[in-house]
Design a protein around this motif. Structure first.
Motif, PDB file in Angstrom:
ATOM      1  N   VAL A 110       0.832  -1.207   0.000  1.00  0.00           N
ATOM      2  CA  VAL A 110       0.000   0.000   0.000  1.00  0.00           C
ATOM      3  C   VAL A 110       0.861   1.249   0.000  1.00  0.00           C
ATOM      4  O   VAL A 110       0.346   2.371  -0.042  1.00  0.00           O
ATOM      5  CB  VAL A 110      -0.965   0.026   1.208  1.00  0.00           C
ATOM      6  CG1 VAL A 110      -2.000  -1.076   1.103  1.00  0.00           C
ATOM      7  CG2 VAL A 110      -0.208  -0.066   2.533  1.00  0.00           C
ATOM      8  N   GLY A 111       2.177   1.073   0.031  1.00  0.00           N
ATOM      9  CA  GLY A 111       3.108   2.206  -0.021  1.00  0.00           C
ATOM     10  C   GLY A 111       3.493   2.602  -1.433  1.00  0.00           C
ATOM     11  O   GLY A 111       4.255   3.549  -1.615  1.00  0.00           O
ATOM     12  N   SER A 112       2.968   1.894  -2.444  1.00  0.00           N
ATOM     13  CA  SER A 112       3.250   2.271  -3.834  1.00  0.00           C
ATOM     14  C   SER A 112       2.185   3.237  -4.343  1.00  0.00           C
ATOM     15  O   SER A 112       1.059   3.231  -3.864  1.00  0.00           O
ATOM     16  CB  SER A 112       3.255   1.035  -4.735  1.00  0.00           C
ATOM     17  OG  SER A 112       4.228   0.119  -4.317  1.00  0.00           O
ATOM     18  N   TYR A 113       2.549   4.048  -5.318  1.00  0.00           N
ATOM     19  CA  TYR A 113       1.557   4.855  -6.012  1.00  0.00           C
ATOM     20  C   TYR A 113       0.600   3.933  -6.765  1.00  0.00           C
ATOM     21  O   TYR A 113       0.952   2.799  -7.083  1.00  0.00           O
ATOM     22  CB  TYR A 113       2.235   5.770  -7.055  1.00  0.00           C
ATOM     23  CG  TYR A 113       3.126   6.845  -6.501  1.00  0.00           C
ATOM     24  CD1 TYR A 113       2.609   7.890  -5.751  1.00  0.00           C
ATOM     25  CD2 TYR A 113       4.489   6.829  -6.748  1.00  0.00           C
ATOM     26  CE1 TYR A 113       3.440   8.897  -5.269  1.00  0.00           C
ATOM     27  CE2 TYR A 113       5.326   7.837  -6.271  1.00  0.00           C
ATOM     28  CZ  TYR A 113       4.797   8.864  -5.530  1.00  0.00           C
ATOM     29  OH  TYR A 113       5.602   9.857  -5.053  1.00  0.00           O
ATOM     30  N   LEU A 311      -8.959   9.151   6.567  1.00  0.00           N
ATOM     31  CA  LEU A 311      -8.302   8.505   5.421  1.00  0.00           C
ATOM     32  C   LEU A 311      -8.271   9.399   4.192  1.00  0.00           C
ATOM     33  O   LEU A 311      -7.493   9.175   3.281  1.00  0.00           O
ATOM     34  CB  LEU A 311      -8.974   7.167   5.078  1.00  0.00           C
ATOM     35  CG  LEU A 311      -8.829   6.060   6.118  1.00  0.00           C
ATOM     36  CD1 LEU A 311      -9.603   4.819   5.683  1.00  0.00           C
ATOM     37  CD2 LEU A 311      -7.357   5.701   6.323  1.00  0.00           C
ATOM     38  N   CYS A 338      -2.013  10.310  -7.177  1.00  0.00           N
ATOM     39  CA  CYS A 338      -3.142   9.424  -6.872  1.00  0.00           C
ATOM     40  C   CYS A 338      -3.716   9.731  -5.494  1.00  0.00           C
ATOM     41  O   CYS A 338      -3.108  10.442  -4.704  1.00  0.00           O
ATOM     42  CB  CYS A 338      -2.719   7.953  -6.943  1.00  0.00           C
ATOM     43  SG  CYS A 338      -1.553   7.453  -5.661  1.00  0.00           S
ATOM     44  N   ALA A 339      -4.894   9.171  -5.212  1.00  0.00           N
ATOM     45  CA  ALA A 339      -5.530   9.310  -3.900  1.00  0.00           C
ATOM     46  C   ALA A 339      -4.818   8.382  -2.907  1.00  0.00           C
ATOM     47  O   ALA A 339      -4.189   7.409  -3.313  1.00  0.00           O
ATOM     48  CB  ALA A 339      -6.998   8.944  -4.009  1.00  0.00           C
ATOM     49  N   PRO A 340      -4.923   8.681  -1.587  1.00  0.00           N
ATOM     50  CA  PRO A 340      -4.298   7.821  -0.584  1.00  0.00           C
ATOM     51  C   PRO A 340      -4.728   6.363  -0.778  1.00  0.00           C
ATOM     52  O   PRO A 340      -5.916   6.086  -0.944  1.00  0.00           O
ATOM     53  CB  PRO A 340      -4.824   8.379   0.739  1.00  0.00           C
ATOM     54  CG  PRO A 340      -5.173   9.805   0.451  1.00  0.00           C
ATOM     55  CD  PRO A 340      -5.644   9.813  -0.976  1.00  0.00           C
ATOM     56  N   VAL A 341      -3.759   5.449  -0.750  1.00  0.00           N
ATOM     57  CA  VAL A 341      -4.048   4.059  -1.120  1.00  0.00           C
ATOM     58  C   VAL A 341      -4.917   3.355  -0.069  1.00  0.00           C
ATOM     59  O   VAL A 341      -5.831   2.608  -0.407  1.00  0.00           O
ATOM     60  CB  VAL A 341      -2.746   3.294  -1.397  1.00  0.00           C
ATOM     61  CG1 VAL A 341      -3.035   1.842  -1.746  1.00  0.00           C
ATOM     62  CG2 VAL A 341      -1.980   3.964  -2.533  1.00  0.00           C
ATOM     63  N   LEU A 342      -4.664   3.616   1.212  1.00  0.00           N
ATOM     64  CA  LEU A 342      -5.505   2.995   2.235  1.00  0.00           C
ATOM     65  C   LEU A 342      -6.939   3.507   2.136  1.00  0.00           C
ATOM     66  O   LEU A 342      -7.890   2.769   2.404  1.00  0.00           O
ATOM     67  CB  LEU A 342      -4.935   3.247   3.631  1.00  0.00           C
ATOM     68  CG  LEU A 342      -3.661   2.452   3.927  1.00  0.00           C
ATOM     69  CD1 LEU A 342      -2.990   2.982   5.188  1.00  0.00           C
ATOM     70  CD2 LEU A 342      -3.962   0.966   4.079  1.00  0.00           C
TER      71      LEU A 342
END
Lengths: 485, 485
Positions: A110-113, A311, A338-342
């Motif tokens: 979840v740390g990737s774009y 979030l 991008c939007a926050p992945v979490l």
């Protein structure tokens, strides 16, 4: 006339963007300053008639004592720390879900774009949700953008509003209305054209008022969009299908872009109320309307039953936009990666909750039912208590997360507010905060008919906190009426 | 001349914001389209000389096989799902840290909103970090804004740029430069004034070039800000103190606002290189400069050793701004409520890592040292391999997360690119992707001197992936030189 320092300041400010200069600061910042002071005083042991401050200014369920949904938090925690995927302490469906969601992230992290519009599979899940919700009306994943919150989605206005047009572009916006919308429109150099919701009719949107607003814009600006909040914030009204059809005909005739803020779509509890999306009503009306009216609809992970405001993720669906314009919207959104992945993952969970038969279903169902019942109960109770107080009057609530009662402020109090340099209802809120330790929003933050005053407070709290909010309001207001009449 | 449909499109586009219309779409979108196709073909079993695509276009360490830091992920997971705080599987300091951080969140939940600029205690932690980093130069928490990423911090330009000024405002921006900056400036209706970094001198910033750029702006625009990326992206140069002092004198003379993108501050591995912040150099230069030069410095949770790009959080520190302007900046930022809360917490952890003696220290130290060594090793290896290939030439790398070698493209290839309707280096990247399954960025995305071509790729990957990247590049490029010479 002016000191040297003042003249310096004016010249510095002259250089900044005049549209930003025109943005009215939030009343909240006045009250938030006082809130910090009071918290500090309480920490230092200063005696007050309350032990802690209750803050129901924002629509922030967790702050108001609503518990996060276990399923959502378990999956998110497992996505962050995948060792947990193998932990027997988590239900099997949580672990499977986390594994599947991680498989969609580059590098399994979840740390990737992600792609600009969001994780491709999540966009498909969002479109499937929309289709289900709208009774089969198709939704194209390519028209969906995940964004850092629904307010951010409003940056679509940056594409639609031409800062060089003369007269300026305008946006029809409801009064009362969630305050940051007005700020965004102003900041982009456009003119806010207010249309008033009818308080006496339970904050109904009346199409004649939209026509009046269009007339009022003549010679001032060229309206290009209509902004709607349904279910209403702060007013708690839920639009009927008939009213929505009228609105759609209106925007079609006037060639306006329709911006539908539908983030409170889950929060409907009026006995005869039902949420229907603008997309669905538009589709039901058939061609030519269904092929031509341009629509953007917003939803948010901050709302729904999980209420994960922290979030910072929402989605926007665009309907009937010209592909050439879509390209420019994509380009603009791509500056933010991008939007926050979490948040993207949470949105996926919100729209695809556990199903009957899955291990997490019973707990999930119980937790969401509790919140649902609490919200409906709080809404009823808030109206009851508020309407029992002299000088306070709240319309019946059908949905949303707020109560927005009218408050009568005596002339002697209005005079005192003027002396304090505050708007009368901000002054009321400031005293309520000081004396009862209760922070609510002043109507002036959201807009109101001149000469009327209101307060807004969040009703999506635990039942205990709602009761305490109403008790403090009651005590304060009774004393207030004594002092000023 | 034009079809009806084309004329329709033109008129639709005429109505949108011309500044957005002027934003050049990313070359990435061309290559990303092809990337999806190839991935789909591989899924369907189409035979290719590679089993999967390596994507090193972005600075995205987790995608490149770098593992997330255990400590960071453990604390974040415990904040999300606090039952874990009591789990004996997590180290004691992780649990304590999570408990302390949750105590700073309203309602004890990362699902609540925070204050606009960020969690107050985290702002203090950020300012303490800055003071430590800068050898004691004081930092005021009130000048710090946590934001959804450093690109978003650039929206400070929305305050500084006056869209109504004539001539237009301009921003001096390096070539090459991270592409989205140029897009943001254009989108805000300002003019990008390019200044060229000197490739022959290892991409040094030369102050004479800044003077030339200012001259070039005459009659075109009125420059109001200078944008600097140090350590450089995509160029990998690290500025010397002397060079920074020259820049500071330059912005002071020309009355420019200094925007310092310092997100790669941890990634410095050149033998004689050292990162020094602009804030520190400014302070060392003393008054009047240290009291007057207006500076915004950016940092990000996407960078540092944790590389949590997906959390979308960064911070901005503002120095020497007029308090009246600060108020407007605050108002503008308040439309977005707050930065993602888990990102705020990650930033706190990044700037306050475990200390010797704490249970998590040994693992944290080992993990970060590994990444540090890998980055330095990858940088050295990339330059070595690239410079061994005919027609490719990379300047020594001192820092940052990228290599940006020059690539010689034969005239026959440039002709083919024209026929394909692509920029020559985008065409090179597109063939590299097709034939070798390697996705890198074309120089045209970042800007380059006319007639030169470059590629950019991320070097913050695992050592294995870096080796595979270089092997694929080598194979492809050798064949390419055979085919086209």
């Amino acid at each position: 006339l002016f000191s040297n320092e003042e003249i310096m300041k004016m010249s510095v400010l002259q250089e900044i963007n005049p549209n930003v200069r025109n943005m009215k600061p939030l009343e909240y910042s006045i009250l938030a300053g006082r809130l910090s002071q009071i918290k500090e005083e309480l920490r230092q042991g200063v005696k007050k008639p309350y032990q802690e401050v209750l803050d129901v200014y924002m629509g922030d369920p967790h702050k108001g004592g609503v518990k996060p949904l276990s399923f959502v938090r378990q999956v998110l925690a497992a996505c962050l720390y995948p060792q947990l995927v193998n932990s027997s302490k988590l239900p099997a469906d949580v672990r499977q879900r986390a594994q599947r969601l991680l498989g969609r992230c580059d590098g399994g992290s979840v740390g990737s774009y992600t792609a600009t519009r969001g994780i491709p599979e999540t966009l498909i899940r969002v479109s499937e949700f929309i289709t289900r919700r709208d009774g089969g009306v198709p939704s194209n994943p390519e028209n969906i953008f995940l964004s850092p919150g629904s307010q951010w989605s409003l940056s679509i206005l940056h594409v639609l509003l031409n800062p060089e047009s003369s007269p300026r572009n305008g946006v029809l916006s409801p009064v009362p209305c969630h305050n940051t919308t007005t700020m965004s429109v102003t900041g982009l150099g456009a003119v806010v054209v207010p249309y008033y919701l009818s308080e006496e009719q339970g904050w109904e949107l009346q199409v004649e008022e939209l026509h009046r607003a269009m007339e009022s814009a003549k010679g001032v600006c060229n309206p290009i969009a209509l902004y709607i909040v349904n279910p209403g914030n702060p007013d708690g009204h839920v639009q009927s299908r008939k009213s929505m059809q009228e609105v759609i005909r209106f925007v079609s005739e006037r060639k306006l872009f329709l911006l539908a803020d539908e983030v409170y779509q889950d929060y409907v509890f009026g006995e005869n109320s039902e949420f229907v999306s603008y997309k669905r009503v538009l589709s039901e009306m058939g061609p030519p309307l269904s092929d031509t009216v341009e629509l953007a609809s917003f939803h948010s992970a901050s709302k729904g039953w999980m209420g994960e405001c922290g979030l910072r993720t929402g989605y926007m669906e665009l309907v009937n936009l010209d592909p050439a314009v879509m390209k420019h919207i994509f380009t603009m959104f791509s500056t933010d990666t991008c939007a926050p992945v979490l948040g993207q993952i949470a949105l996926d969970l919100m729209l695809n909750p556990p199903q009957p038969g899955e291990p997490s279903y019973p707990l999930y169902h119980m937790e969401t039912q509790n919140i649902k019942n609490t919200l409906a109960g709080n809404g009823k109770r808030a109206v009851e208590v508020v309407n029992s107080l002299p000088g306070l009057c709240c319309q019946p609530l059908e949905g949303g997360a707020f109560a927005f009662p009218k408050v009568y402020l005596p002339p002697s109090f209005i005079q005192k507010a003027k002396e304090a340099g505050l708007e009368p209802d901000t002054f009321y809120c400031s005293r309520l905060l000081d004396e009862a330790g209760l922070l609510v929003g002043p109507g002036t933050e959201y807009g109101q008919k001149e000469g009327t005053y209101h307060i807004r407070f969040c009703i999506l709290t635990s039942a205990e906190i709602m009761e305490e909010v109403l008790t403090r309001l009651t005590c304060f207001h009774k004393q207030f009426m004594k002092d000023f009449s």
